[in-house]
Design an enzyme around this catalytic site. Sequence first.
Site, PDB file in Angstrom:
ATOM      1  N   LEU A   1      29.222 -27.283 -13.943  1.00  0.00           N
ATOM      2  CA  LEU A   1      29.190 -27.846 -15.303  1.00  0.00           C
ATOM      3  C   LEU A   1      29.029 -29.366 -15.223  1.00  0.00           C
ATOM      4  O   LEU A   1      29.902 -30.062 -14.703  1.00  0.00           O
ATOM      5  CB  LEU A   1      30.469 -27.501 -16.058  1.00  0.00           C
ATOM      6  CG  LEU A   1      30.847 -26.017 -16.084  1.00  0.00           C
ATOM      7  CD1 LEU A   1      32.040 -25.798 -17.004  1.00  0.00           C
ATOM      8  CD2 LEU A   1      29.673 -25.156 -16.519  1.00  0.00           C
TER       9      LEU A   1
ATOM     10  N   ALA B   1      27.454 -31.249 -18.027  1.00  0.00           N
ATOM     11  CA  ALA B   1      26.844 -31.642 -19.308  1.00  0.00           C
ATOM     12  C   ALA B   1      27.703 -32.609 -20.126  1.00  0.00           C
ATOM     13  O   ALA B   1      27.271 -33.070 -21.173  1.00  0.00           O
ATOM     14  CB  ALA B   1      26.542 -30.398 -20.137  1.00  0.00           C
ATOM     15  N   GLY B   2      28.921 -32.887 -19.647  1.00  0.00           N
ATOM     16  CA  GLY B   2      29.853 -33.681 -20.458  1.00  0.00           C
ATOM     17  C   GLY B   2      29.384 -35.118 -20.656  1.00  0.00           C
ATOM     18  O   GLY B   2      28.564 -35.636 -19.899  1.00  0.00           O
TER      19      GLY B   2
ATOM     20  N   GLN C   1      22.541 -27.649 -21.881  1.00  0.00           N
ATOM     21  CA  GLN C   1      23.487 -27.466 -22.986  1.00  0.00           C
ATOM     22  C   GLN C   1      23.199 -28.610 -23.969  1.00  0.00           C
ATOM     23  O   GLN C   1      23.506 -29.766 -23.680  1.00  0.00           O
ATOM     24  CB  GLN C   1      24.929 -27.545 -22.472  1.00  0.00           C
ATOM     25  CG  GLN C   1      25.960 -27.227 -23.534  1.00  0.00           C
ATOM     26  CD  GLN C   1      27.388 -27.556 -23.103  1.00  0.00           C
ATOM     27  OE1 GLN C   1      27.604 -28.314 -22.151  1.00  0.00           O
ATOM     28  NE2 GLN C   1      28.350 -26.993 -23.800  1.00  0.00           N
TER      29      GLN C   1
ATOM     30  N   GLY D   1      31.894 -27.468 -25.366  1.00  0.00           N
ATOM     31  CA  GLY D   1      33.017 -26.878 -24.649  1.00  0.00           C
ATOM     32  C   GLY D   1      32.588 -26.129 -23.399  1.00  0.00           C
ATOM     33  O   GLY D   1      31.409 -25.824 -23.206  1.00  0.00           O
TER      34      GLY D   1
ATOM     35  N   GLY E   1      46.599 -27.650 -17.879  1.00  0.00           N
ATOM     36  CA  GLY E   1      46.798 -26.267 -18.280  1.00  0.00           C
ATOM     37  C   GLY E   1      47.731 -25.647 -17.244  1.00  0.00           C
ATOM     38  O   GLY E   1      47.463 -25.743 -16.051  1.00  0.00           O
TER      39      GLY E   1
ATOM     40  N   GLU F   1      49.454 -16.105 -18.319  1.00  0.00           N
ATOM     41  CA  GLU F   1      49.175 -16.999 -19.440  1.00  0.00           C
ATOM     42  C   GLU F   1      48.764 -18.385 -18.927  1.00  0.00           C
ATOM     43  O   GLU F   1      49.208 -18.810 -17.860  1.00  0.00           O
ATOM     44  CB  GLU F   1      50.486 -17.153 -20.244  1.00  0.00           C
ATOM     45  CG  GLU F   1      50.300 -17.651 -21.646  1.00  0.00           C
ATOM     46  CD  GLU F   1      51.659 -17.851 -22.353  1.00  0.00           C
ATOM     47  OE1 GLU F   1      51.630 -18.034 -23.551  1.00  0.00           O
ATOM     48  OE2 GLU F   1      52.708 -17.849 -21.675  1.00  0.00           O
TER      49      GLU F   1
ATOM     50  N   HIS G   1      28.919 -66.123  -3.082  1.00  0.00           N
ATOM     51  CA  HIS G   1      29.825 -66.724  -2.108  1.00  0.00           C
ATOM     52  C   HIS G   1      31.180 -67.143  -2.703  1.00  0.00           C
ATOM     53  O   HIS G   1      31.277 -67.491  -3.873  1.00  0.00           O
ATOM     54  CB  HIS G   1      29.154 -67.898  -1.392  1.00  0.00           C
ATOM     55  CG  HIS G   1      28.543 -68.906  -2.297  1.00  0.00           C
ATOM     56  ND1 HIS G   1      27.301 -68.744  -2.859  1.00  0.00           N
ATOM     57  CD2 HIS G   1      28.999 -70.094  -2.752  1.00  0.00           C
ATOM     58  CE1 HIS G   1      27.020 -69.784  -3.611  1.00  0.00           C
ATOM     59  NE2 HIS G   1      28.032 -70.622  -3.575  1.00  0.00           N
TER      60      HIS G   1
HETATM   61  P1  TTP Z   1      35.698 -32.953 -19.514  1.00  0.00           P
HETATM   62  O1  TTP Z   1      36.112 -33.839 -18.387  1.00  0.00           O
HETATM   63  O2  TTP Z   1      36.734 -32.372 -20.364  1.00  0.00           O
HETATM   64  O3  TTP Z   1      34.662 -33.698 -20.445  1.00  0.00           O
HETATM   65  P2  TTP Z   1      33.632 -34.832 -20.078  1.00  0.00           P
HETATM   66  O4  TTP Z   1      33.108 -34.652 -18.699  1.00  0.00           O
HETATM   67  O5  TTP Z   1      32.618 -34.889 -21.164  1.00  0.00           O
HETATM   68  O6  TTP Z   1      34.483 -36.165 -20.095  1.00  0.00           O
HETATM   69  P3  TTP Z   1      35.175 -36.939 -21.338  1.00  0.00           P
HETATM   70  O7  TTP Z   1      36.288 -36.071 -21.824  1.00  0.00           O
HETATM   71  O8  TTP Z   1      35.635 -38.195 -20.696  1.00  0.00           O
HETATM   72  O9  TTP Z   1      34.121 -37.215 -22.378  1.00  0.00           O
HETATM   73  O10 TTP Z   1      34.822 -31.762 -18.953  1.00  0.00           O
HETATM   74  C1  TTP Z   1      35.187 -30.992 -17.847  1.00  0.00           C
HETATM   75  C2  TTP Z   1      33.931 -30.526 -17.148  1.00  0.00           C
HETATM   76  O11 TTP Z   1      33.149 -29.666 -17.973  1.00  0.00           O
HETATM   77  C3  TTP Z   1      33.032 -31.641 -16.750  1.00  0.00           C
HETATM   78  O12 TTP Z   1      32.491 -31.303 -15.491  1.00  0.00           O
HETATM   79  C4  TTP Z   1      31.952 -31.645 -17.810  1.00  0.00           C
HETATM   80  C5  TTP Z   1      31.867 -30.209 -18.204  1.00  0.00           C
HETATM   81  N1  TTP Z   1      31.541 -29.951 -19.598  1.00  0.00           N
HETATM   82  C6  TTP Z   1      30.303 -29.421 -19.922  1.00  0.00           C
HETATM   83  O13 TTP Z   1      29.462 -29.195 -19.051  1.00  0.00           O
HETATM   84  N2  TTP Z   1      30.039 -29.142 -21.237  1.00  0.00           N
HETATM   85  C7  TTP Z   1      30.944 -29.365 -22.226  1.00  0.00           C
HETATM   86  O14 TTP Z   1      30.642 -29.068 -23.392  1.00  0.00           O
HETATM   87  C8  TTP Z   1      32.221 -29.940 -21.862  1.00  0.00           C
HETATM   88  C9  TTP Z   1      33.249 -30.231 -22.924  1.00  0.00           C
HETATM   89  C10 TTP Z   1      32.469 -30.205 -20.551  1.00  0.00           C
END
Ligand code: TTP
Length: 400
Positions: free
Chosen positions: A6, A8-9, A77, A82, A135, A147, A312
């Site tokens: 992942l 995409a964040g 994405q 999320g 979590g 849980e 320097h």
């Molecule tokens: P986060 O660290 O929660 O989100 P982020 O990377 O965008 O950082 P910030 O909260 O500082 O804006 O995400 C956890 C991982 O999931 C990270 O590797 C990015 C990825 N992710 C996605 O690919 N798509 C998403 O929609 C989200 C929320 C996260």
Amino acid sequence: MYGVVLAAGRGTRMRPLTDRRPKPLLPVGDRSLLERVFDAARDVVDAFVVVTGYQGEMIREKLGESYRDRPIHYVEQAEPKGTAHAIAQAEPVVDDRFVVLNGDVLVNPSLPRALVDAGGTAVAATEVADPSSYGVISTAADGTLAEIVEKPADPPTNLANVGCYAFEPDVFEYIDRTPESDRGEYEITTTLELVLDDRTVSVARYEGTWLDVGRPWELLTATEAVLADIEGQHLAGTVEDGVHLHGPVVVEEDARVRSGAYVEGPAVIRAGADVGPNAYIRGSTVVGPDAHVGNAVEVKNSVLMADASVGHQSYVGDSILGRDVNFGAGTNVANLRHDGENVRLTVKDDRVDTGRRKLGVIVGDGAKTGINASLNAGVRLGADERVGLGEVVTRDRVSE
Ligand code: TTP
């Protein structure tokens, strides 16, 4: 088996370092965070699926079609809605059980391995001293998942959810049914609750390095961890007579360390970098590709990204300088508060205790300081920011 990563964040907490690159492309030692995720998963994965979004084209350009013999498929994405929504983008590619890793974590190969060995749907868990900001995982009598509670005030166990999973392909049906969370995202932990209604979920215990690289100083922590593993000296570049090297030091090809420099490892002088004469480099420091450290400069526990330049008679401690940053001669960074308290940094409008007594400055790509600039501990400078000669900067200069 596919490894879904992942990436995409937006990486807002890492600003300004993520203004011009996605977080997974931040350098940790001699390669990017994302490449380190690939390396960790490579043993158990035949191909990668990278979910890109924010500045995704940079990831495609940098990594290309494969990483060390493993093909890379890219999926997009469009909006960061999320983690469950991100994983759903991989559905057209994966057809069998797969593992999921975040593109911004530093972990050992034993983590993906533990997920694979756990069988079925699995969540990775690691013991932490204070789980209240994670979590938190509770297990049933048979050790399977009971849980996951987000950031509980009174954590039921010390097991944190690492954020890495193994799924069967039917997870996509569960993702389809996943409701939006309170913060307006489709989260994979909500999906797991739906899976749990139908069958057990394994908990893969993991004991190795787990560093979430989400905030600027965590990039220093990750760099320290990676450089601590360097053994011996690897000198492919030019080390002039009269240089003193101590401890683990890497000088890559076409780098030059000039006479009178004193290097206390662990340190990595990357390809094309130019250090000295008479510079003092202290661990854990990475002098990035084609970066320049001038005469009589001291750099300690810092990351200088590609093409950064420190003029320097400057001091840079516990700091991160983005690509093309230019510090004028005599620029001095404070990295310790007079009251000895931990340095605080602004993260998304909040002042956050970094847990570090020593932290210098976080500087976005292309920022420049004039001669004799003074930068206070915990200051962030935005990309292309200009600090005038002799200026004293005590507050962030970042446009949010
Ligand atoms: P986060 O660290 O929660 O989100 P982020 O990377 O965008 O950082 P910030 O909260 O500082 O804006 O995400 C956890 C991982 O999931 C990270 O590797 C990015 C990825 N992710 C996605 O690919 N798509 C998403 O929609 C989200 C929320 C996260």
